[in-house]
Design a protein around this motif. Structure first.
Motif, PDB file in Angstrom:
ATOM      1  N   PRO A 151      -1.680  13.903  -3.734  1.00 45.26           N
ATOM      2  CA  PRO A 151      -1.511  12.624  -3.028  1.00 45.26           C
ATOM      3  C   PRO A 151      -2.392  11.553  -3.666  1.00 45.26           C
ATOM      4  O   PRO A 151      -3.584  11.772  -3.914  1.00 45.26           O
ATOM      5  CB  PRO A 151      -1.970  12.942  -1.601  1.00 45.26           C
ATOM      6  N   THR A 152      -1.776  10.401  -3.948  1.00 45.72           N
ATOM      7  CA  THR A 152      -2.498   9.320  -4.608  1.00 45.72           C
ATOM      8  C   THR A 152      -2.121   8.009  -3.928  1.00 45.72           C
ATOM      9  O   THR A 152      -0.952   7.785  -3.613  1.00 45.72           O
ATOM     10  CB  THR A 152      -2.138   9.237  -6.105  1.00 45.72           C
ATOM     11  N   GLU A 153      -3.131   7.152  -3.701  1.00 42.45           N
ATOM     12  CA  GLU A 153      -2.881   5.857  -3.086  1.00 42.45           C
ATOM     13  C   GLU A 153      -2.845   4.776  -4.153  1.00 42.45           C
ATOM     14  O   GLU A 153      -3.645   4.789  -5.096  1.00 42.45           O
ATOM     15  CB  GLU A 153      -3.959   5.541  -2.045  1.00 42.45           C
ATOM     16  N   THR A 204       1.389   5.534  -0.681  1.00 41.34           N
ATOM     17  CA  THR A 204       0.830   6.863  -0.862  1.00 41.34           C
ATOM     18  C   THR A 204       1.905   7.711  -1.512  1.00 41.34           C
ATOM     19  O   THR A 204       2.978   7.915  -0.936  1.00 41.34           O
ATOM     20  CB  THR A 204       0.413   7.490   0.474  1.00 41.34           C
ATOM     21  N   HIS A 256       0.851  -1.173   0.000  1.00 45.28           N
ATOM     22  CA  HIS A 256       0.000   0.000   0.000  1.00 45.28           C
ATOM     23  C   HIS A 256       0.897   1.236   0.000  1.00 45.28           C
ATOM     24  O   HIS A 256       1.659   1.467   0.940  1.00 45.28           O
ATOM     25  CB  HIS A 256      -0.893   0.004   1.236  1.00 45.28           C
TER      26      HIS A 256
END
Length: 559
Positions: free
Chosen positions: A472-474, A465, A463
């Protein structure tokens, strides 16, 4: 150049030797080494050693294991006389060390010399010399052959009268300029001395045959030594010694060939100091034997400490290219040499592993290094150094030994071009720290477009970020293929990265480094990432590649 002024001396010094044996001989044991730094070497110094320096030098030679040491010329100066006395009064010499003192063939000087060793309980050698060659007889001494021979015998009688009854004193004679003396004459004079001094196997006489001035090739000197070896009377009662100088630069070769020809003892200086171009270099001779599997019987295991003491005592530096001891003699700058040494070290380690033995226990077979630098107390840190003549092998070696980075071969080739440009621009040697700075600036720059904010592994997924262009992107990607998966996802942000290969390896500090080979805009490039895990290192490599996709924004500067 007026070469016609010099006659060929070979015919003057040749000996009647036809079936010579020395070319087929091999050196299987070390001769007796006799350092003359405190006498011959000291005479050649612009500033002769003071008592403190002489004592430090003497103690060094004792610690190295020399068993016979020429300590001075007691009749030449009060300093030399007092130092010989100090050896006895201060107990500087262990019982098994023989003390040698030097004197001309003159009664008053012999008396002074004998007085200097009064009370010494060690074995003592009184070393008397006289020049015997024709030019020296005619120009320096002004005497005929017969007169010089009688002068020598008279001095020999004086030594017998003054010291002959002391059981701990033996005698040595040097026909100075032996190599230019007629063979029949020098043989006659030497035989007369062994007769006069009654040489026996229990109390042998040393006959020292010096190449006072090198005038011919080493094979001629070897012939002269073999002639004496085969023709001396009382040969079993003679210790045959040599004392080569280095006027032609072949003093080491002269000494080695002389030992093949029958010499049992070699006089010289630890690092070759001496008049004009010097005496023969004992360190080189001894370590040449070491390199051939023969115990030199002298301890050079901390050669830099020896050098520091010698430099202090003589006030003379040892040159950087001096055999075995110079600062650069185990160092390679050339790319081809570096590549061979790097591969040699790797094979040496692998061979030790296969044999289940330590690297110090197995035979040494590393290209361009005749001995293991560790044998003389050197580390491997400076074995390879990088400048404009270097190649990928040397660069990779330094990064591996200093920073535990094992660059893939194709990356080595690519990075070598960057290093070459840097060295061409600066003209300077490149340190390992500069290489690391250049490597990271070239392949792992700090990113301004994409930043890793957070990462965690959950159920075989990574996971992430990321801050991509301020947003901000996950991301959730497989732990097994982090580089390929993240590269695919980043295409949505306009970053074109095709992963070709990813190589990873752990480092001793617990981190991991990932080397990424990728294609972008039709060009194959490299990026490097560092992380706490293999997955995060691969992600860091992709982030670096994304940053490098706009190369004009990232000029490399490590100055």
């Amino acid at each position: 150049m007026p070469s016609h002024r010099y006659s060929d001396v070979y015919h003057k010094v040749s000996v009647p030797l036809t079936q010579r044996q020395w070319p087929a001989n091999r050196i299987t044991a070390a001769p007796l080494w006799v350092p003359v730094d405190l006498r011959d070497g000291n005479q050649a110094l612009a500033e002769p050693m003071d008592p403190d320096r002489k004592r430090r030098f003497f103690e060094l030679m004792v610690a190295m294991g020399y068993k016979e040491i020429e300590v001075g010329y007691p009749s030449a100066s009060q300093t030399d006389f007092d130092f010989v006395r100090l050896i006895g009064t201060a107990g500087l010499a262990p019982e098994d060390v023989t003390i040698v003192v030097f004197t001309p063939a003159r009664r008053d000087l012999i008396e002074r010399t004998v007085a200097s060793v009064a009370g010494l309980t060690n074995d003592v050698v009184i070393h008397m010399y006289t020049a015997t060659a024709p030019v020296w007889r005619d120009v320096v001494l002004g005497r005929s052959r017969a007169e010089v021979a009688e002068l020598i015998r008279d001095a020999g009688r004086d030594i017998l009268e003054l010291a002959g009854d002391r059981a701990n004193i033996r005698f040595e004679f040097s026909p100075e300029v032996f190599m230019l003396t007629e063979p029949d004459y020098v043989l006659e004079v030497c035989d007369s001395m062994t007769t006069l001094w009654d040489a026996t196997p229990r109390r042998p006489v040393i006959l020292n045959l010096p190449a006072t001035v090198e005038v011919a090739t080493p094979n001629v000197y070897a012939d002269q030594i073999e002639y004496m070896h085969r023709n001396l009377s009382r040969r079993d009662s003679v210790i045959l010694s040599v004392h080569p100088h280095n006027d032609r630069g072949t003093g080491v070769a002269c000494a080695e060939l002389a030992v093949l020809a029958g010499a049992q003892r070699v006089e010289g200086c630890v690092f070759g100091n001496g008049e004009r171009t010097g005496n023969v270099d004992i360190a080189t001779l001894a370590l040449n034997l070491h390199a051939q599997g023969v115990d030199p019987m002298i301890d050079f295991s901390d050669i830099d400490a020896i050098r520091r003491t010698v430099e202090y005592c003589t006030r003379m530096p040892v040159p950087e290219r001096h055999p075995y001891v110079g600062d650069l003699v185990y160092t390679a700058f050339s790319g081809t040499h570096q590549d061979a040494i790097k591969k040699g070290f790797a094979e040496h380690r692998d061979r030790a592993t296969r044999l289940h033995r330590s690297e110090r226990e197995i035979p040494w077979q590393v290209p361009y290094l005749p001995i293991d630098p560790a044998d003389v107390g050197r580390s491997y840190d400076a074995v390879i150094r990088v400048n404009s003549q270097s190649g990928k092998g040397g660069i990779a070696y330094l990064l591996h030994t200093e920073y535990d980075l094992d660059l893939p071969r194709r990356l080595q080739i690519d990075f070598a071009h960057h290093v070459q440009r840097h060295t061409d621009d600066t003209g300077a040697e490149v340190t390992a720290a500069t290489l690391l700075a250049l490597l990271t600036a070239t392949y792992s720059p700090a990113s301004s477009r994409i930043r890793l904010l957070d990462s965690i592994v959950r159920k075989e997924q990574l996971h992430l970020t990321l801050d991509v262009d301020g947003r901000p992107t996950e991301y959730r990607i497989p732990v097994a293929t982090p580089a390929e998966s993240l590269a695919s996802l980043l295409t949505e942000s306009g970053t074109d990265i095709e992963v070709l290969a990813v190589t990873r390896h752990p480092r001793p500090d617990g981190s991991t480094v990932a080397y990424l080979e990728y294609r972008t805009a039709g060009n194959t490039r490299w990026a490097i990432g560092f992380g706490d895990t293999a997955a995060t290192a691969a992600v860091a490599a992709i982030v670096a590649a994304a940053e490098l996709a706009v190369p004009e924004q990232h000029p490399v500067d490590v100055h």
